[in-house]
Design an enzyme around this catalytic site. Sequence first.
Site, short mmCIF file in Angstrom:
data_model
loop_
_atom_site.label_atom_id
_atom_site.label_comp_id
_atom_site.label_asym_id
_atom_site.label_seq_id
_atom_site.Cartn_x
_atom_site.Cartn_y
_atom_site.Cartn_z
N CYS A 186 12.66 11.61 8.33
CA CYS A 186 12.41 11.19 9.71
C CYS A 186 13.62 11.50 10.58
O CYS A 186 13.52 11.62 11.79
CB CYS A 186 12.09 9.71 9.74
SG CYS A 186 13.25 8.78 8.77
N GLU A 191 7.12 15.91 17.28
CA GLU A 191 7.57 15.84 15.88
C GLU A 191 6.76 16.82 15.03
O GLU A 191 5.53 16.81 15.07
CB GLU A 191 7.41 14.42 15.31
CG GLU A 191 7.97 14.33 13.89
CD GLU A 191 7.83 12.96 13.23
OE1 GLU A 191 6.75 12.38 13.28
OE2 GLU A 191 8.83 12.50 12.62
N LYS A 201 0.86 -1.19 0.00
CA LYS A 201 0.00 0.00 0.00
C LYS A 201 0.89 1.23 0.00
O LYS A 201 1.47 1.60 1.01
CB LYS A 201 -0.93 0.04 1.21
CG LYS A 201 -2.07 1.03 0.97
CD LYS A 201 -2.54 1.75 2.20
CE LYS A 201 -1.88 3.03 2.56
NZ LYS A 201 -1.80 4.08 1.55
N GLU A 250 8.86 1.52 11.46
CA GLU A 250 9.81 2.63 11.65
C GLU A 250 8.98 3.90 11.66
O GLU A 250 8.24 4.17 10.71
CB GLU A 250 10.86 2.63 10.54
CG GLU A 250 11.77 1.41 10.57
CD GLU A 250 12.49 1.19 11.90
OE1 GLU A 250 12.73 2.17 12.63
OE2 GLU A 250 12.76 0.03 12.24
N SER A 253 21.88 8.86 6.27
CA SER A 253 22.38 7.49 6.41
C SER A 253 22.42 6.84 5.03
O SER A 253 21.60 7.14 4.16
CB SER A 253 21.47 6.69 7.34
OG SER A 253 20.23 6.49 6.73
N THR A 280 -0.28 6.05 13.41
CA THR A 280 -0.73 5.01 12.46
C THR A 280 -0.21 3.64 12.89
O THR A 280 -0.96 2.65 12.87
CB THR A 280 -0.26 5.34 11.02
OG1 THR A 280 -0.62 6.68 10.71
CG2 THR A 280 -0.86 4.41 10.01
P1 NAD Z 1 1.51 8.28 7.88
O1 NAD Z 1 1.51 7.51 9.14
O2 NAD Z 1 0.50 9.35 7.72
O3 NAD Z 1 1.29 7.33 6.64
C1 NAD Z 1 2.13 6.22 6.40
C2 NAD Z 1 1.36 5.22 5.57
O4 NAD Z 1 0.32 4.67 6.38
C3 NAD Z 1 0.67 5.82 4.35
O5 NAD Z 1 0.74 4.91 3.29
C4 NAD Z 1 -0.76 5.98 4.82
O6 NAD Z 1 -1.71 6.01 3.80
C5 NAD Z 1 -0.90 4.74 5.67
N1 NAD Z 1 -1.99 4.75 6.64
C6 NAD Z 1 -2.55 5.81 7.28
N2 NAD Z 1 -3.50 5.37 8.14
C7 NAD Z 1 -3.52 4.02 8.03
C8 NAD Z 1 -4.26 2.98 8.66
N3 NAD Z 1 -5.19 3.25 9.58
N4 NAD Z 1 -4.00 1.71 8.32
C9 NAD Z 1 -3.06 1.41 7.40
N5 NAD Z 1 -2.33 2.34 6.78
C10 NAD Z 1 -2.55 3.63 7.09
O7 NAD Z 1 2.99 8.84 7.66
P2 NAD Z 1 3.55 9.76 6.48
O8 NAD Z 1 3.02 11.15 6.67
O9 NAD Z 1 3.39 9.12 5.15
O10 NAD Z 1 5.11 9.73 6.81
C11 NAD Z 1 5.67 10.59 7.74
C12 NAD Z 1 6.00 9.85 9.01
O11 NAD Z 1 6.82 8.74 8.71
C13 NAD Z 1 6.81 10.71 9.97
O12 NAD Z 1 6.35 10.50 11.28
C14 NAD Z 1 8.22 10.19 9.79
O13 NAD Z 1 9.06 10.42 10.89
C15 NAD Z 1 7.97 8.75 9.55
N6 NAD Z 1 9.08 8.10 8.85
C16 NAD Z 1 9.91 7.30 9.57
C17 NAD Z 1 11.00 6.68 8.97
C18 NAD Z 1 11.92 5.79 9.76
O14 NAD Z 1 12.69 5.05 9.15
N7 NAD Z 1 11.87 5.81 11.08
C19 NAD Z 1 11.24 6.89 7.60
C20 NAD Z 1 10.36 7.72 6.90
C21 NAD Z 1 9.30 8.31 7.53
#
Ligand code: NAD
Length: 567
Positions: free
Chosen positions: A353, A451, A238, A319, A517, A295
């Site tokens: 992130c 954040e 997804k 992550e 990284s 999420t």
């Molecule tokens: P998000 O949580 O809004 O969305 C991530 C994914 O989850 C998307 O595909 C979204 O459509 C999906 N999603 C949302 N609600 C859902 C549900 N109820 N069930 C299943 N899927 C669902 O995050 P984002 O805005 O896309 O990304 C930003 C976040 O990701 C930030 O918090 C960032 O720090 C984190 N991030 C972390 C890393 C890491 O390696 N630690 C890397 C990249 C991003």
Amino acid sequence: MLSSARISLRCTIQRLHARASSTVVKDTQIPDFSVENEPLLDYLPGSPERAELEAAIAKHESQVVDVPIMIGDKEYRTDLVQHQVMPHKHSHKLAKFYYANSELVQKAIDTAMAARVSWEKVPLREKFDMWLKAADLMAGKYRQDLNATTMLGQSKTIIQAEIDAAAELIDFLRFNALYAKEGTKWQPISPAPNVTVNKLRLRGMEGFIAAVSPFNFTAIGGNLAYTPAMMGNVVLWKPSDTAILSNYTVYKIMREAGVPGGAVSFVPADGPVFGDTITKSPNLAALNFTGSVPTFQRLWSQVGQNLSKYKSFPRLVGECGGKNYHLVHPTADVTSVVNGTIRSAFEYCGQKCSACSRAYIPESLWPEIKEKILAVHKELKVGDVREFDSFMSAVIDAKAFQRISSYIEHAKSSPNLSIITGGKCDDSYGYFIEPTIVQTKDPLDRIMTEEIFGPVLSVYVYPDNQVDDMVKLANTSTPYALTGAIFGQDQSWLEKAADELKDSAGNFYINDKSTGSVVAQQPFGGARMSGTNDKAGGLQYALKWTSPQAIKQTMVPLTDVKYPYME
Ligand code: NAD
């Protein structure tokens, strides 16, 4: 009696010796190969890569690509029509796509389950061939399609796209194949191989894997979906709504490299519809998630609520977010602090992130650091990614614009906070937010602990003699532990601080910025609320996606139930 039993056993061993070399699990015949990190191209004016990139941008901005839901080999479209726009010009549509409803998500699960047995049977060496071929396609003829779709769709500048959609994605494919190959070499010991042979078989998991990816790295989507697939699993990917076009480009390249439709289905969907459907399925084997903490927490709770339904315990890998720090000691080199902090906090609008979001700076260095940061800040162009002198562009969408501006509003209205530069937000054309630096009198203000995921850096200026308190604050004032950096020239302080900050970051930097990284060099991930720290880009990651089976094959008959001492 005892000695004659030994003699007869020895004879049996000799008789069966010829058979001992043939065991059920054959030794894997994987040809050796080695890989290196994909070099970054320069894109200098007049270079061939720049011309190719400009042509790819022109192609992708002049069309609205129709992106179907791909389940097995079939395309699906629903009436839940969505569009991906360019964040830096939100009136411009780049792609039309469709949300899968829960029936289609279920169809994708059923299709994956049907494809599982045949996909798992494809030998690892053939899978590695596909992955290495895909990496070569990405490094070659599709490089600029990946870069252009990431630039236009996710508003990355050339360098940010090249690092992500080209180099990191290619590195994930190549290094995960390398590490998986190395992993298969380890076998349990067989102390008497003529009698008993022990083997470890790396199986795919019995069920399907849901890969849910974020918008901010094209490479993460590719890694979340395709590393489990490489290890023999079937996957529902997804993608994020705001990364559809680049992610679909990855999907198509993987198909061209030989990955069958049943192995990975591409299932754009409303997040909760997808999450609710996969967590209800008895066949959920694992979740490979990257995104925000709320999420992941929601998905984890849903798995908990459905625990009695599952055929296996789902493996949950996530992550999540960060509130990453730069902690500056009075002995630090000011130039490194200034340049490293600007890059970390503002490249890709702070939407990494790992981006630095809070800095602790000693009073003695602040005047010089402030002056230099303001001078550099003046030079940072915020603009369209197609203007190649832009340092950063727009934030991803209206929701992010709203969230980030609300922190800037908070900074404007709070007596503890003052905006020392930036602060302008304008979403009339694209979702533009100036790189903003906020000085706080309170190191625990929410701007220093939550954040923001945008171009807002908060600075707390501390009296030099309180540097040890800053170590404690860096460590404990947020729920996260993703990345952190310390700057200083006092070696004994660096060592002491590094030790105390051990649990504060999964990726820790000394005299370097908190971002950047590289696969196989700094395997990535954090603990606490930042995630399960499974270290994408590291040795263990590919093996995480297997369900190993230990097999003991005995080559001699068991002739008695009694033990020799019983005689
Ligand atoms: P998000 O949580 O809004 O969305 C991530 C994914 O989850 C998307 O595909 C979204 O459509 C999906 N999603 C949302 N609600 C859902 C549900 N109820 N069930 C299943 N899927 C669902 O995050 P984002 O805005 O896309 O990304 C930003 C976040 O990701 C930030 O918090 C960032 O720090 C984190 N991030 C972390 C890393 C890491 O390696 N630690 C890397 C990249 C991003």
